[in-house]
Design a protein around this motif. Structure first.
Motif, PDB file in Angstrom:
ATOM      1  N   VAL A   1      51.438  32.828  35.043  1.00 37.30           N
ATOM      2  CA  VAL A   1      51.466  34.215  34.566  1.00 37.30           C
ATOM      3  C   VAL A   1      50.916  34.355  33.150  1.00 37.30           C
ATOM      4  CG1 VAL A   1      53.353  34.930  36.083  1.00 37.30           C
ATOM      5  CG2 VAL A   1      53.876  33.936  33.830  1.00 37.30           C
ATOM      6  N   ASN A   2      50.855  33.257  32.409  1.00 38.96           N
ATOM      7  CA  ASN A   2      50.330  33.316  31.039  1.00 38.96           C
ATOM      8  C   ASN A   2      48.917  32.745  30.932  1.00 38.96           C
ATOM      9  OD1 ASN A   2      52.723  34.442  29.898  1.00 38.96           O
ATOM     10  ND2 ASN A   2      53.687  32.421  29.975  1.00 38.96           N
ATOM     11  N   THR A   3      48.283  32.482  32.073  1.00 40.58           N
ATOM     12  CA  THR A   3      46.921  31.948  32.093  1.00 40.58           C
ATOM     13  C   THR A   3      45.909  33.082  32.208  1.00 40.58           C
ATOM     14  OG1 THR A   3      47.731  29.980  33.263  1.00 40.58           O
ATOM     15  CG2 THR A   3      45.351  30.344  33.251  1.00 40.58           C
ATOM     16  N   SER A   4      44.802  32.971  31.484  1.00 37.53           N
ATOM     17  CA  SER A   4      43.686  33.906  31.690  1.00 37.53           C
ATOM     18  C   SER A   4      42.936  33.445  32.934  1.00 37.53           C
ATOM     19  CB  SER A   4      42.767  33.930  30.474  1.00 37.53           C
ATOM     20  OG  SER A   4      43.437  34.453  29.348  1.00 37.53           O
ATOM     21  N   CYS A   5      43.358  33.931  34.072  1.00 34.68           N
ATOM     22  CA  CYS A   5      42.874  33.417  35.355  1.00 34.68           C
ATOM     23  C   CYS A   5      41.482  33.967  35.652  1.00 34.68           C
ATOM     24  CB  CYS A   5      43.847  33.796  36.468  1.00 34.68           C
ATOM     25  SG  CYS A   5      43.626  32.853  37.985  1.00 34.68           S
ATOM     26  N   GLY A   6      40.477  33.160  35.394  1.00 34.64           N
ATOM     27  CA  GLY A   6      39.091  33.573  35.562  1.00 34.64           C
ATOM     28  C   GLY A   6      38.271  33.356  34.314  1.00 34.64           C
ATOM     29  N   ALA A   7      38.928  32.945  33.237  1.00 33.78           N
ATOM     30  CA  ALA A   7      38.207  32.699  31.987  1.00 33.78           C
ATOM     31  C   ALA A   7      37.397  31.413  32.075  1.00 33.78           C
ATOM     32  CB  ALA A   7      39.190  32.607  30.820  1.00 33.78           C
ATOM     33  N   GLY A   8      36.267  31.395  31.360  1.00 35.80           N
ATOM     34  CA  GLY A   8      35.485  30.176  31.231  1.00 35.80           C
ATOM     35  C   GLY A   8      34.537  29.879  32.358  1.00 35.80           C
ATOM     36  N   VAL A   9      34.285  30.841  33.256  1.00 36.60           N
ATOM     37  CA  VAL A   9      33.400  30.575  34.391  1.00 36.60           C
ATOM     38  C   VAL A   9      31.939  30.886  34.081  1.00 36.60           C
ATOM     39  CG1 VAL A   9      35.198  30.887  36.129  1.00 36.60           C
ATOM     40  CG2 VAL A   9      33.850  32.867  35.366  1.00 36.60           C
ATOM     41  N   GLY A  10      31.661  31.450  32.915  1.00 32.74           N
ATOM     42  CA  GLY A  10      30.279  31.658  32.506  1.00 32.74           C
ATOM     43  C   GLY A  10      29.698  33.016  32.807  1.00 32.74           C
ATOM     44  N   VAL A  11      30.407  33.840  33.565  1.00 30.98           N
ATOM     45  CA  VAL A  11      29.959  35.204  33.869  1.00 30.98           C
ATOM     46  C   VAL A  11      31.172  36.125  33.771  1.00 30.98           C
ATOM     47  CG1 VAL A  11      28.054  34.483  35.358  1.00 30.98           C
ATOM     48  CG2 VAL A  11      30.305  34.912  36.341  1.00 30.98           C
ATOM     49  N   PRO A  12      30.969  37.403  33.500  1.00 36.95           N
ATOM     50  CA  PRO A  12      32.115  38.324  33.392  1.00 36.95           C
ATOM     51  C   PRO A  12      32.748  38.626  34.738  1.00 36.95           C
ATOM     52  CG  PRO A  12      30.046  39.523  33.194  1.00 36.95           C
ATOM     53  CD  PRO A  12      29.675  38.069  33.214  1.00 36.95           C
ATOM     54  N   ILE A  13      34.031  38.393  34.859  1.00 35.37           N
ATOM     55  CA  ILE A  13      34.778  38.769  36.056  1.00 35.37           C
ATOM     56  C   ILE A  13      36.096  39.391  35.608  1.00 35.37           C
ATOM     57  CG2 ILE A  13      33.754  36.922  37.438  1.00 35.37           C
ATOM     58  CD1 ILE A  13      36.386  35.426  37.267  1.00 35.37           C
ATOM     59  N   VAL A  14      36.737  40.084  36.509  1.00 31.76           N
ATOM     60  CA  VAL A  14      38.015  40.724  36.213  1.00 31.76           C
ATOM     61  C   VAL A  14      39.091  39.654  36.063  1.00 31.76           C
ATOM     62  CG1 VAL A  14      39.788  42.291  37.070  1.00 31.76           C
ATOM     63  CG2 VAL A  14      37.368  42.830  37.414  1.00 31.76           C
TER      64      VAL A  14
END
Length: 362
Positions: A119-132
């Motif tokens: 719940v405290n993770t930025s789930c989707g961060a660091g993949v290289g493209v903008p996502i929700v």
């Protein structure tokens, strides 16, 4: 002597898995153990009433080819589609789509990101493209790059129209409930593809961050079978190449009373036949909650006998995709199973049932 008989049956089942789930000779999965790193494999979510643990554990007792895969590994699956994928593609075949097995790729799937989300993770961060990026969600994030070599199909639309096809197996579709499987394409029956637009030379990657925002006080799982596919121009003919299995599970443990106080305390449960640890590839697991009535013999036997020889994303699309709202395109259509596969499956189930009975007596 009786116990030896059960292990002999289990050994035969394991041999069938080994013979039928062998990876291809040329195709390679780079970074397949990225999810086994401690910082990626697990994420803890703490609540006043208990604790939830998200792990990159795609072990599934209904999928024997997953039994010997170390937790956290992105593993190769049958080229051209598993039995389950072919079954779940049935609604599209009825609409004129055809699917055939492609040749073994010479190149690679390169796992660039793969981590569990709490719940405290930025789930989707660091993949290289903008996502929700969802707020307070549990799940996982993955990025896989397709790296062709030699005569592999090159993502070059409209000549080469390459797509991803992903099948999802989960017990959380809208809410925690029965196990379901479906093609992950937003619920559309127009085509089976995960991505709206074909892969391009500069965008030949797969990105997903499936997550759940509710029912943190329950346990659930989410597994996927991901394939590279090629559509012939102006037709509904699709060639399915190599694929991989990945996924995550969320296990919740409520607080237990403590005579000495000290706030919420939990005990890590091992009462699920799906439970494994990040550092162990042991064949040991608990069968306290196992019931033969929970299983699908057709799924198990077909997976045991799976024959590997028979068997990119657009950034705007990624920004609009909501992985928390998986939609079932259609009900899967069961297919007949083989007698030999059923015997192997029953042998494995018999072993689990006997072990459970033995443990209960003790």
């Amino acid at each position: 002597m009786q116990l030896s008989k059960y292990f002999l049956i289990f050994g035969a089942t394991t041999l069938a898995i080994s013979l039928t789930g062998s990876p291809g000779i040329a195709f390679n999965i780079k970074g397949q153990d990225l999810g086994r790193l401690p910082e990626n494999y697990q994420a803890i979510s703490r609540f006043p009433s208990g604790e939830g643990t998200t792990t990159l554990n795609a072990f599934d007792y209904l999928t024997p080819s997953s039994w010997l895969v170390p937790p956290g590994r992105v593993s190769e699956i049958a080229r051209g589609g598993t039995w389950g994928l072919r079954r779940d593609l049935s609604p599209f075949r009825r609409r004129g789509w055809t699917f055939q097995r492609g040749g073994n790729l010479s190149g690679s799937f390169n796992v660039k990101k793969y981590y569990a989300c709490g719940v405290n993770t930025s789930c989707g961060a660091g993949v290289g493209v903008p996502i929700v990026i969802p707020q307070r969600a549990v799940g996982a994030t993955i990025r896989i790059d397709y790296e062709p070599q030699n005569s592999d199909p090159i993502p070059q639309p409209p000549i080469n129209r390459l797509y991803w096809i992903q099948r999802v197996i989960t017990n959380y579709s809208g809410s925690v409930g029965p196990r379901r499987s479906f093609i992950d394409n937003g619920g559309s029956l127009d085509d089976p593809f995960y991505n709206d637009f074909p892969l391009s030379f500069s965008e030949s990657y797969f990105i997903d961050n499936p997550h759940r925002n509710f029912e943190f006080n329950k346990s659930f799982y989410w597994f996927a079978e991901l394939y590279l596919a090629q559509q012939q121009p102006n037709t509904r003919k699709v060639t399915i190449y190599n694929g991989v299995r990945w996924g995550w599970r969320y296990d919740y443990q409520p607080c237990i009373a403590s005579s000495g106080g000290g706030g919420c305390q939990t005990i890590r449960a091992t009462n699920s036949v799906n439970e494994q640890t990040a550092t162990s590839n042991s064949d040991e697991f608990s069968v306290n909650d196992f019931s033969a009535s929970d299983t699908d013999i057709a799924d198990i036997s077909a997976d045991l006998l799976e024959d590997p020889e028979l068997s990119s994303e657009d950034s705007n699309f990624l920004a609009s995709k909501n992985p928390n709202q998986d939609t079932l395109a259609a009900e899967p259509t069961p297919e007949p199973t083989t007698a030999f596969g059923t015997l192997l499956a029953l042998g494995g189930l018999s072993l689990l049932a006997k072990l459970k009975h033995r443990k209960t007596k003790e």
